[in-house]
Design a protein around this motif. Structure first.
Motif, PDB file in Angstrom:
ATOM      1  N   ALA A   1     115.936  57.690  14.092  1.00  8.13           N
ATOM      2  CA  ALA A   1     114.942  57.041  13.235  1.00  8.13           C
ATOM      3  C   ALA A   1     113.570  57.038  13.902  1.00  8.13           C
ATOM      4  O   ALA A   1     112.543  57.209  13.226  1.00  8.13           O
ATOM      5  CB  ALA A   1     115.375  55.612  12.919  1.00  8.13           C
TER       6      ALA A   1
ATOM      7  N   SER B   1     114.466  51.412   9.143  1.00 12.25           N
ATOM      8  CA  SER B   1     115.665  51.782   9.886  1.00 12.25           C
ATOM      9  C   SER B   1     115.558  51.375  11.348  1.00 12.25           C
ATOM     10  O   SER B   1     116.526  50.876  11.937  1.00 12.25           O
ATOM     11  CB  SER B   1     115.904  53.292   9.773  1.00 12.25           C
TER      12      SER B   1
ATOM     13  N   PRO C   1     120.744  50.154   8.290  1.00 13.33           N
ATOM     14  CA  PRO C   1     119.967  51.108   9.099  1.00 13.33           C
ATOM     15  C   PRO C   1     120.290  52.562   8.784  1.00 13.33           C
ATOM     16  O   PRO C   1     119.380  53.404   8.715  1.00 13.33           O
ATOM     17  CB  PRO C   1     120.356  50.744  10.542  1.00 13.33           C
ATOM     18  N   SER C   2     121.559  52.862   8.571  1.00 12.24           N
ATOM     19  CA  SER C   2     121.950  54.242   8.263  1.00 12.24           C
ATOM     20  C   SER C   2     121.441  54.670   6.895  1.00 12.24           C
ATOM     21  O   SER C   2     121.016  55.818   6.709  1.00 12.24           O
ATOM     22  CB  SER C   2     123.474  54.380   8.322  1.00 12.24           C
TER      23      SER C   2
ATOM     24  N   CYS D   1     118.744  53.500   5.342  1.00 10.27           N
ATOM     25  CA  CYS D   1     117.293  53.703   5.472  1.00 10.27           C
ATOM     26  C   CYS D   1     116.989  55.018   6.181  1.00 10.27           C
ATOM     27  O   CYS D   1     116.056  55.740   5.800  1.00 10.27           O
ATOM     28  CB  CYS D   1     116.667  52.537   6.230  1.00 10.27           C
ATOM     29  N   LEU D   2     117.771  55.338   7.200  1.00 14.12           N
ATOM     30  CA  LEU D   2     117.563  56.596   7.916  1.00 14.12           C
ATOM     31  C   LEU D   2     117.841  57.790   7.013  1.00 14.12           C
ATOM     32  O   LEU D   2     117.111  58.793   7.054  1.00 14.12           O
ATOM     33  CB  LEU D   2     118.460  56.640   9.151  1.00 14.12           C
TER      34      LEU D   2
END
Length: 231
Positions: A73, A115, A156-157, A159-160
């Motif tokens: 990220a 992320s 987070p994943s 968003c990444l």
């Protein structure tokens, strides 16, 4: 004559009260995808015994995944920051200052920033929780809290993935709108490769988690195979 072999009932895994997938087929597949993104498993059965060494190894793997995700990220964030803060050196080859390409780069920048922020928060809290707290409390979580926890771990994943996809589209649009035929051909080939990779990933996802033919007679509750011996 039938002979049944297996582990004693006392060795059965403890099960989380609300870990199972929904009964609806579509929701069940969505739950499976959420589990894969959040905890790299197709289900939450490994939450049934958080005192086992397998649980500790799994948490280490998840923490390492968060580390790698944060690094990736950060790279995406740096790349998009360069794109939105500078002009294309050769606009005939790749004019990424066009409105469509620039907007996609902005979306990628925002998603990558989210992320990084959420990934750092998840990493700190997850590592602290699994190291210093008794995770047996997972069994007492309500269905709503289980879903919220999975969404938090998966954020987070997600968003990444959005950031990477938008960054790719931004560069693709910039190349496809260029005035150079070779660049357009290369952009088209990259799109075909991207779609092929998506098809392969979908095929792998459909295959992962299926019970092999040799395990059709396995008892899901007791975790051992039913062996029948006939004279």
């Amino acid at each position: 004559m039938s002979v049944t072999a297996g582990n004693p009932a006392s060795h059965r895994k403890k099960r989380l009260n609300n870990y199972g997938p929904p009964t609806n087929l579509i929701l069940a597949q969505a739950f499976k995808v959420l589990c894969i993104i959040a905890v790299s498993r197709t289900s939450l059965e490994h939450w049934g015994n958080t005192q086992h060494t397998g649980w500790k190894e799994h948490t280490k793997a998840i923490i390492n995944r968060f580390h790698y995700s944060n690094v990736t990220a950060g790279l995406v964030l740096t790349t998009t920051a360069v794109l939105i803060s500078s002009e294309a050196p050769v606009t005939r080859l790749m004019g990424y200052n066009t409105p469509a390409s620039y907007i996609l780069a902005l979306v990628a920048f925002g998603a990558a920033l989210l992320s990084v922020i959420s990934g750092a928060a998840v990493l700190i809290m997850y590592e602290t929780g699994t190291t210093h707290h008794n995770m047996e409390t997972l069994k007492e979580m309500s269905r709503r809290k289980v879903i919220f926890l999975l969404l938090w771990l998966a954020w987070p994943s997600v968003c990444l993935a959005v950031a990477t996809f938008c960054l790719y589209l931004s560069i693709f649009v910039a190349c496809f709108l260029s005035k150079n035929i070779l660049v357009k051909v290369l952009a088209t080939l990259s799109l075909l490769a991207f779609c092929a990779n998506g098809v392969l990933a979908l095929d792998v996802f459909i295959f992962v988690g299926k019970r092999p033919a040799s395990a059709k007679h396995q008892d899901p509750e007791q975790g051992y195979a039913m062996t029948t011996v006939t004279p």
